[in-house]
Design a protein around this motif. Structure first.
Motif, PDB file in Angstrom:
ATOM      1  N   PRO A  50       0.828  -1.201   0.000  1.00 23.78           N
ATOM      2  CA  PRO A  50       0.000   0.000   0.000  1.00 23.78           C
ATOM      3  C   PRO A  50       0.869   1.260   0.000  1.00 23.78           C
ATOM      4  O   PRO A  50       1.967   1.262   0.546  1.00 23.78           O
ATOM      5  N   SER A  51       0.386   2.302  -0.652  1.00 21.77           N
ATOM      6  CA  SER A  51       1.176   3.530  -0.718  1.00 21.77           C
ATOM      7  C   SER A  51       1.055   4.293   0.600  1.00 21.77           C
ATOM      8  O   SER A  51       0.004   4.343   1.217  1.00 21.77           O
ATOM      9  N   SER A  52       2.170   4.852   1.019  1.00 22.04           N
ATOM     10  CA  SER A  52       2.153   5.596   2.281  1.00 22.04           C
ATOM     11  C   SER A  52       1.813   7.051   1.993  1.00 22.04           C
ATOM     12  O   SER A  52       2.041   7.553   0.899  1.00 22.04           O
ATOM     13  N   LYS A  53       1.252   7.687   2.997  1.00 22.77           N
ATOM     14  CA  LYS A  53       0.863   9.095   2.826  1.00 22.77           C
ATOM     15  C   LYS A  53       2.064   9.995   3.074  1.00 22.77           C
ATOM     16  O   LYS A  53       2.828   9.802   4.006  1.00 22.77           O
ATOM     17  N   VAL A  54       2.196  10.975   2.208  1.00 20.23           N
ATOM     18  CA  VAL A  54       3.314  11.907   2.321  1.00 20.23           C
ATOM     19  C   VAL A  54       2.754  13.310   2.485  1.00 20.23           C
ATOM     20  O   VAL A  54       1.730  13.658   1.892  1.00 20.23           O
ATOM     21  N   ASP A  55       3.412  14.068   3.338  1.00 20.62           N
ATOM     22  CA  ASP A  55       3.027  15.449   3.551  1.00 20.62           C
ATOM     23  C   ASP A  55       3.024  16.208   2.219  1.00 20.62           C
ATOM     24  O   ASP A  55       3.997  16.189   1.473  1.00 20.62           O
ATOM     25  N   LYS A  56       1.896  16.842   1.920  1.00 19.32           N
ATOM     26  CA  LYS A  56       1.748  17.532   0.633  1.00 19.32           C
ATOM     27  C   LYS A  56       2.808  18.608   0.418  1.00 19.32           C
ATOM     28  O   LYS A  56       3.192  18.887  -0.722  1.00 19.32           O
ATOM     29  N   ASN A  57       3.246  19.221   1.496  1.00 25.74           N
ATOM     30  CA  ASN A  57       4.228  20.304   1.359  1.00 25.74           C
ATOM     31  C   ASN A  57       5.572  19.826   0.822  1.00 25.74           C
ATOM     32  O   ASN A  57       6.369  20.618   0.351  1.00 25.74           O
ATOM     33  N   ARG A  58       5.799  18.515   0.949  1.00 30.65           N
ATOM     34  CA  ARG A  58       7.090  17.995   0.496  1.00 30.65           C
ATOM     35  C   ARG A  58       7.126  17.757  -1.006  1.00 30.65           C
ATOM     36  O   ARG A  58       8.184  17.600  -1.579  1.00 30.65           O
ATOM     37  N   ILE A  59       5.949  17.698  -1.610  1.00 33.74           N
ATOM     38  CA  ILE A  59       5.915  17.244  -3.006  1.00 33.74           C
ATOM     39  C   ILE A  59       6.041  18.389  -4.015  1.00 33.74           C
ATOM     40  O   ILE A  59       5.364  19.406  -3.923  1.00 33.74           O
ATOM     41  N   VAL A  60       6.945  18.201  -4.931  1.00 40.73           N
ATOM     42  CA  VAL A  60       7.060  19.094  -6.083  1.00 40.73           C
ATOM     43  C   VAL A  60       6.729  18.237  -7.296  1.00 40.73           C
ATOM     44  O   VAL A  60       7.379  17.234  -7.534  1.00 40.73           O
ATOM     45  N   THR A  61       5.706  18.620  -8.030  1.00 42.46           N
ATOM     46  CA  THR A  61       5.311  17.776  -9.151  1.00 42.46           C
ATOM     47  C   THR A  61       5.857  18.326 -10.462  1.00 42.46           C
ATOM     48  O   THR A  61       5.667  19.499 -10.780  1.00 42.46           O
TER      49      THR A  61
END
Lengths: 168, 142
Positions: A50-61
């Motif tokens: 299962p995919s783990s949840k990551v803090d949105k602030n960390r993500i650069v798309t």
């Protein structure tokens, strides 16, 4: 007796030069001076859980679409100033979080050259960002940093690249 | 008088010539790296603005992905040619078995620049399955 010694000819070394020439030519032909250029990458181990949840602030798309266009956080960016744009985005990202994850959405029809251009630009942007942070933290350059400082730095700031293949 | 002078004309002294040539020879012998790759593969590499020059490491496998004229994909591993991904996989698995330091195998990959990422990803997935995690993409520097 003396005369005889004088008459003695020296070893005929003329053919040694020929042999050496032959070898020399062989090695000259096989030598390639130009070192090859590489982009190193580490693959993650396969993971199907299962995919783990990551803090949105960390993500650069960053997305690479099927028409080989690059979109940083949804905004289209041209190839010429790609490295600069990514550096700016990363600088903004480390204000929000010290351990940003660069999420790459790669369209399966995009071509390899566009992908390599993107990866090379990201690697360069990460390097530039790290260098300026090191300058800030230790007032020194990356090459002169001590191992302890490097550990401290890596604990404080890190970048991860996460690739996903998309089909839409 | 004139005759004597002609006889005395010295020969060119070539004793130092082998030394000079040997010196050059040793130089080229030392700097030569005999490549494992197949020179017949003519792949156009992508050109990028930033890339690294890496020291030679012996523990590597050389892979390449190319497209034939009829759009069929051809894979190479060192000097072997494969048309099917499955065959490449078994060859790679065998290579890994033979290698004594399986942890640090580096896959050096040469990929035709116009290939779609789907094909590249298949090979990446295959490497992950075989637990070869270190990749080096060969590129051309702009």
């Amino acid at each position: 007796m003396r005369r005889r010694k004088k008459i003695k000819t020296s070893n005929n070394s003329g053919s040694i030069a020929d042999i050496a020439f032959l070898l020399l030519i062989f090695f000259m032909v096989t030598t390639s001076f130009e070192r090859e250029n590489y982009i190193p990458m580490n693959l993650p181990p396969l993971y199907d859980g299962p995919s783990s949840k990551v803090d949105k602030n960390r993500i650069v798309t960053i997305a690479l679409n099927g028409n080989n266009q690059i979109l940083i956080e949804g905004e289209e960016t041209g190839f010429p100033n790609l490295s600069q744009s990514i550096t700016n985005t990363l600088n903004e990202a480390i204000v929000k979080s010290n351990h940003p994850i660069i999420k790459l959405n790669l369209h399966h029809e995009a071509n390899y050259e566009a992908y390599m251009t993107l990866i090379s630009a990201i690697k360069n942007a990460i390097k530039i960002t790290k260098e300026s942070k090191i300058q800030e933290m230790f007032t020194t350059v990356l090459e002169k940093i001590t191992p302890e400082q490097l550990d401290k730095f890596n604990a404080a700031i890190s970048f991860k690249i996460s690739e996903t293949e998309v089909k839409y | 008088m004139i005759k004597r002078k002609k006889i005395e004309t010295p020969e060119f002294n070539t004793t130092a010539l082998p030394d000079i040539i040997f010196m050059l020879l040793f130089f080229f012998m030392v700097v030569t790296v005999i490549r494992k790759e197949n020179e017949n593969i003519k792949i156009i590499l992508p050109s990028v603005s930033h890339a690294e020059q890496i020291e030679q490491d012996d523990n590597y496998v050389f892979l390449s992905i190319d497209k034939k004229d009829d759009d069929k994909i051809v894979y190479h591993m060192n000097n072997q040619k494969f048309n099917e991904l499955l065959h490449l996989k078994s060859a790679l698995a065998l290579f890994k078995k033979k290698s004594n330091n399986t942890q640090s195998i580096i896959a050096k990959i040469k990929i035709e620049k116009s290939l779609a990422l789907a094909i590249v990803n298949q090979v990446k997935r295959l490497l992950q399955e075989l637990e070869i995690y270190r990749l080096e993409y060969l590129v051309k520097r702009k």
